[in-house]
Design an enzyme around this catalytic site. Structure first.
Site, PDB file in Angstrom:
ATOM      1  CE  LYS A  73       1.318  -6.630   5.650  1.00 36.32           C
ATOM      2  NZ  LYS A  73       1.089  -5.007   6.055  1.00 36.32           N
ATOM      3  CB  THR A  75      -4.962  -5.161  -2.159  1.00 39.53           C
ATOM      4  OG1 THR A  75      -4.836  -3.738  -2.377  1.00 39.53           O
ATOM      5  CG2 THR A  75      -5.808  -5.535  -3.213  1.00 39.53           C
ATOM      6  NE  ARG A  96      -3.137  -2.630  10.256  1.00 34.18           N
ATOM      7  CZ  ARG A  96      -1.959  -2.339  10.038  1.00 34.18           C
ATOM      8  NH1 ARG A  96      -0.963  -1.180  11.230  1.00 34.18           N
ATOM      9  NH2 ARG A  96      -1.311  -2.796   9.134  1.00 34.18           N
ATOM     10  CE  LYS A 107       1.922   1.034   4.797  1.00 39.14           C
ATOM     11  NZ  LYS A 107       0.475   1.025   4.652  1.00 39.14           N
ATOM     12  CB  ALA A 275       3.640  -3.810  11.698  1.00 40.15           C
ATOM     13  CG  PHE A 303       4.812  -2.304   7.896  1.00 42.27           C
ATOM     14  CD1 PHE A 303       4.906  -1.714   6.778  1.00 42.27           C
ATOM     15  CD2 PHE A 303       5.159  -1.481   9.121  1.00 42.27           C
ATOM     16  CE1 PHE A 303       4.739  -0.257   6.779  1.00 42.27           C
ATOM     17  CE2 PHE A 303       5.127  -0.330   9.240  1.00 42.27           C
ATOM     18  CZ  PHE A 303       5.029   0.251   8.019  1.00 42.27           C
ATOM     19  CG  PHE A 384       1.732  -6.850 -10.784  1.00 38.94           C
ATOM     20  CD1 PHE A 384       1.836  -5.162 -10.469  1.00 38.94           C
ATOM     21  CD2 PHE A 384       2.356  -6.952  -9.702  1.00 38.94           C
ATOM     22  CE1 PHE A 384       1.933  -3.928  -9.865  1.00 38.94           C
ATOM     23  CE2 PHE A 384       1.520  -6.441  -8.083  1.00 38.94           C
ATOM     24  CZ  PHE A 384       1.511  -4.993  -7.317  1.00 38.94           C
ATOM     25  CD1 TRP A 412      -4.937  -3.070  -7.013  1.00 38.73           C
ATOM     26  CD2 TRP A 412      -5.242  -3.597  -9.253  1.00 38.73           C
ATOM     27  NE1 TRP A 412      -5.277  -2.050  -7.930  1.00 38.73           N
ATOM     28  CE2 TRP A 412      -5.343  -2.087  -9.013  1.00 38.73           C
ATOM     29  CE3 TRP A 412      -5.897  -3.688 -10.639  1.00 38.73           C
ATOM     30  CZ2 TRP A 412      -5.369  -1.021  -9.462  1.00 38.73           C
ATOM     31  CZ3 TRP A 412      -5.979  -2.798 -11.562  1.00 38.73           C
ATOM     32  CH2 TRP A 412      -5.754  -1.645 -11.265  1.00 38.73           C
TER      33      TRP A 412
END
Length: 558
Positions: A73, A75, A96, A107, A275, A303, A384, A412
């Site tokens: 998210k 990224t 954030r 994480k 969150a 999240f 991906f 990415w």
């Protein structure tokens, strides 16, 4: 050939632009800059009053329910901003700050990844400008003054068995969840049961992120309910005369932090509530600065959309008078197959049956955004290499049935160039008509608000309130807090309150086990399931891989 370097290696391979040049891109006069070296600065919050109001478009990036397969998210948020910049748009990112707990835990950080990152990523992920330390100090100052008041005669009649205010530390440390302190005799304090939260769960963090000025911050600190007396009446930080000193500790932390993406797009990185146990959004002040200085502001909420986006819309937008122009829902084929029952080791193989079984999770998030909140949405598939054409087509076809466009995001691997397709869709969405509305009306009772979130967003059959929770909600209503919005503390791994129920579960109920007021932040926290406000480290913490060499160069940081 795909770039096989780690995130930190990619970030360290570029030389950022001087932060003063980044400020020039969005018209920030250097008199408002407080430099923290060459590549980061704080912005004087008085710029909000000095700058002519010309709010740009607000784009919220959210995601499907998280899985160990990853969604990307942040990224996507960074790459979308760089994609808009590629198209010649004046754009600002608003993110954030990462918590040290997840950085050293499992994480990871919150600076993006690959060729879509904010930099300097090492600084952002480790201490940054010291905001979290200031928040922890202010939180713990109130705790110290509260216990000192009890020690010095307890003129306010504080009930030592009814003190909801906990100390905090920005680390995953399960050992501190429940402690007994004040041991050692009368001179060492009053013995009582206590505990620690992680700093991002502190109400002080929420207050900093929702404050509109230093005066507002001080007033919010004064309203913090930190204890109750023997008659059940609320004792506030203002009663303890702690709010002025707390605000003094927070005066610099309140100033938004300016950094940049790998491609030189301006980024405000400020505040960091989780969150799942808090409201999960960056600061109102940073968001409003970004809207004022850019034609497009790209921000994220933590999240999945059932947590971060719901709180962004029902809490942050309500309290700050904001309204998004478009919403991006991020998903990966891998994560959707995981929701469909495929093990992590098998996610690289095409599996249309499992993908179709997992797609309801994405479709429910999208439907919530469109039908509950009345906002236009686009699905961003974070690409991906193992994704097949058939899998991508299945996602696109199912979303089209809901009238939602799908854009492939390759940020990415390609940075902003890989985000232009998504950027073009977002630009279109920003011009579409919308009828933004909240999930619930503030006039509803606290029980009705919680039930509305559980049934309309989670699609639960209903809510069960433990006796302690029901009594606490009645008490908070009687104390005058019934009109506040609700911040659900819930597992991030499911629409339900059980992390085992993947996909889009049905035939379940949500259990609320307790509730507390964050009067300074301006919301009620409803704790569900087994959610905790102090995480623990995993068996093999990420901290084991992090190192620094003789030159000060950090390695192992993702």
């Amino acid at each position: 050939m795909p770039d096989i370097r780690s995130d930190i290696e990619i970030a360290q391979s570029i030389t950022p632009e001087p932060i003063m040049d980044i400020a020039d891109k969005i018209g920030i006069d250097h008199s408002y800059l407080e430099l923290y070296g060459n590549y980061k600065a704080k912005i004087d919050y008085n710029l909000l009053d000095a700058h002519a109001a010309s709010p740009g478009k607000l784009i919220l990036v959210t995601a499907i329910t998280p899985t160990p397969a990853g969604e990307g998210k942040t990224t996507t948020t960074v790459g979308l901003a760089d994609g808009l910049a590629h198209l010649g748009k004046n754009v600002v990112v608003a993110l954030r700050e990462p918590s040290l707990g997840p950085v050293f835990g499992v994480k990871g950080g919150a600076a993006g990844g690959g060729h879509a990152q904010v930099v300097p990523m090492e600084d952002i992920n480790l201490h940054f400008t010291g905001d979290f330390h200031a928040i922890g100090a202010a939180n713990n100052l109130l705790a110290a003054m509260l216990d000192n008041h009890i020690q010095q005669g307890n003129a306010l009649g504080i009930d030592t068995k009814n003190i909801p205010w906990r100390r905090c530390v920005d680390m995953n440390d399960r050992q501190l969840r429940n402690v007994v302190d004040g041991l050692g005799g009368p001179a060492q304090g009053t013995p009582r049961q206590d505990g620690f939260d992680i700093t991002v769960a502190s109400e002080v963090m929420a207050i900093l992120c929702l404050s509109s000025s230093i005066t507002d911050l001080k007033e919010r600190c004064a309203r913090i309910v930190c204890a109750y007396n023997h008659a059940g009446e609320a004792i506030t930080a203002g009663d303890l005369k702690a709010h002025g000193a707390m605000a003094a500790l927070l005066k610099d932390a309140l100033k938004p932090n300016l950094v940049q993406t790998l491609e030189g797009t301006p980024a405000f990185v400020h505040g960091g509530p989780f969150a799942n146990i808090a409201h999960g959004c960056n600061s109102v002040m940073a968001t409003k600065l970004a809207l004022m200085l850019g034609d497009y502001t790209v921000t994220e909420a933590g999240f999945g959309a059932d947590l971060g986006a719901e709180k962004f819309l029902d809490i942050k937008c309500r309290l700050a008078n904001l309204a998004p122009d478009a919403v991006v829902v991020v998903a990966t084929v891998r994560a959707l197959k995981n929701h469909g029952g495929v093990a992590l080791k098998d996610l690289g193989q095409e599996n249309l049956e499992a993908l179709e079984a997992g797609l309801p999770n994405l479709l429910q998030h999208v439907t919530n955004i469109k039908e509950v909140f009345g906002l236009p949405a686009v699905v961003a598939i974070n690409a991906f290499p193992a994704d097949t054409a058939a899998e991508l087509k299945l996602v696109e076809d199912k979303c089209r049935e809901l009238g939602v466009t799908v854009a492939l995001s390759e940020v990415w691997a390609k940075g902003g160039e890989g985000g232009t397709a998504l950027a073009l869709e977002v630009i279109k969405l920003c011009e579409e008509p919308k009828s933004f509305r909240f999930c619930y009306d503030e006039s509803l009772s606290l029980v009705e608000k919680i039930t509305a979130i559980a049934t309309r967003i989670y699609h639960a059959d209903g809510v069960d309130f433990a006796p302690e929770a029901a009594a606490q909600l009645d008490k908070l209503t009687a104390l005058g807090f019934g009109a506040l919005p609700v911040c659900m503390a819930k597992t991030q791994y499911s629409f339900s309150d059980s992390p085992k129920l993947l996909g889009a579960p049905r035939d379940f109920r949500v259990t609320v086990r307790n509730a507390k007021v964050s009067a300074g932040a301006g919301f009620i926290v409803a704790l569900t399931g087994e959610i905790m406000t102090m995480p623990g480290l995993p068996k093999v913490p990420s901290a084991e891989k992090i190192d620094v060499d003789a030159t000060g160069r950090i390695s192992g940081l993702f």
